[in-house]
Design a protein around this motif. Structure first.
Motif, PDB file in Angstrom:
ATOM      1  N   THR A  31       0.814  -1.222   0.000  1.00 48.05           N
ATOM      2  CA  THR A  31       0.000   0.000   0.000  1.00 48.05           C
ATOM      3  C   THR A  31       0.852   1.280   0.000  1.00 48.05           C
ATOM      4  O   THR A  31       0.292   2.376   0.011  1.00 48.05           O
ATOM      5  N   SER A  35      -3.523   1.780  -3.590  1.00 46.93           N
ATOM      6  CA  SER A  35      -4.592   2.080  -2.643  1.00 46.93           C
ATOM      7  C   SER A  35      -5.018   0.812  -1.911  1.00 46.93           C
ATOM      8  O   SER A  35      -5.052  -0.279  -2.503  1.00 46.93           O
ATOM      9  N   PRO A  36      -5.359   0.917  -0.628  1.00 48.24           N
ATOM     10  CA  PRO A  36      -5.856  -0.260   0.095  1.00 48.24           C
ATOM     11  C   PRO A  36      -7.069  -0.898  -0.566  1.00 48.24           C
ATOM     12  O   PRO A  36      -7.210  -2.125  -0.568  1.00 48.24           O
ATOM     13  N   THR A  87      -6.932  -0.776   5.304  1.00 47.51           N
ATOM     14  CA  THR A  87      -6.708   0.665   5.356  1.00 47.51           C
ATOM     15  C   THR A  87      -5.934   1.053   6.608  1.00 47.51           C
ATOM     16  O   THR A  87      -4.985   1.849   6.558  1.00 47.51           O
ATOM     17  N   SER A  90      -2.263   0.249   6.495  1.00 46.02           N
ATOM     18  CA  SER A  90      -1.453   1.173   5.705  1.00 46.02           C
ATOM     19  C   SER A  90      -1.182   2.482   6.442  1.00 46.02           C
ATOM     20  O   SER A  90      -0.302   3.244   6.046  1.00 46.02           O
TER      21      SER A  90
END
Length: 285
Positions: A31, A35-36, A87, A90
């Protein structure tokens, strides 16, 4: 369930947890350039073909199961939980992310009691409480300043817990492989529209990591579904806490994190809680 079956289910839950820790480490690396949301959907897209050949032929072609409301709901909840986890991975240290996600066993035990009417023994409840305290000890240093990603992680843990409850409900009509394949297919459908606006074509190195991530995801899904299909949530949930010490080890070895006293104390409590839970399983008749 007989004791051997419960122990086998717990072993699957622990193995799935270790695979999830390895996945979190890969996510943290990949990441940096992707993008996650893209990583989450690529994990599903690559994993689905792998799972297709694992699922027994008579199950893989039973498309009625894949389009059922129960499979969709379980997959949507699982996608939301994993997207939140990816998310947070990251944005935050792995140990902190793991601590937040390990509130999930508490929710599992609550939902198993309210929705599945599973009873909790003293050892099981004590183990979950001890493990939860261990997670809080490690998480607290990271909560001195409010961070929105902590809230995202907590929401993801709740979604994961409800998804696990759905696994228990679906275990009567679908096998582990079929449930895992359904999850990856639905995650691809749900996640692709979300990932397209932030899409960046992966580099060759990213593709290698994504393939490894997919392999770990397949192993984790099959083990997790198999584990929770064999053992009651209230008994298996405390063992989910053992992932946290593994995350601490990866943070130290791979991401140059210096362990604090709180991290060591919290990990010790988690190991103690898992030991209490294992004693409870062994004496269960």
């Amino acid at each position: 369930m007989i004791r051997d079956s419960e122990l086998s289910g717990i072993a699957n839950v622990i193995f799935a947890g270790l695979m999830l820790v390895a996945m979190a480490a890969i996510i943290k690396i990949v990441t940096k350039t992707l993008s996650p949301f893209e990583v989450v959907v690529l994990r599903s897209l690559i994993s689905a073909p792998l799972l297709f050949f694992i699922v027994p032929r008579h199950s893989r072609l039973d498309f009625r199961a894949y389009v059922s409301k129960e499979h969709f709901l379980r997959s949507a909840l699982g996608y939301g939980g994993f997207a939140a986890f990816a998310t947070c991975s990251s944005k935050l240290p792995l140990t902190l992310v793991s601590s937040i996600s390990y509130t999930s066993p508490i929710y599992c035990m609550l939902f198993s009691t309210l929705l599945l009417k599973e009873s909790r023994g003293f050892a099981t409840g004590s183990a979950a409480t001890i493990g939860f305290l261990g997670a809080l000890v490690i998480t607290r240093p990271g909560l001195d300043d409010f961070d929105i990603w902590v809230v995202v992680g907590l929401i993801g843990a709740i979604l994961d817990s409800i998804a696990i409850v759905m696994v228990r409900r679906l275990a009567n009509t679908a096998g582990p492989g079929q449930m895992s394949l359904s999850f990856m297919l639905w995650s691809s459908v749900i996640g692709l529209p979300i990932a397209i606006p932030v899409w960046v074509w992966p580099s060759p190195a990213d593709w290698a990591l994504l393939l490894l991530l997919a392999v770990f995801a397949v192993l984790a899904q099959v083990a997790l579904v198999s584990g929770y299909a064999r053992v009651r949530l209230s008994r298996a949930a405390p063992f989910d806490f053992v992932r946290l010490p593994a995350s601490l080890a990866i943070d130290v070895l791979c991401f140059d994190t210096t362990p604090t006293l709180a991290m060591w104390l919290g990990s010790g409590l988690i190991f103690f809680g898992a030991s209490v839970a294992l004693v409870g399983v062994n004496i269960h008749k």
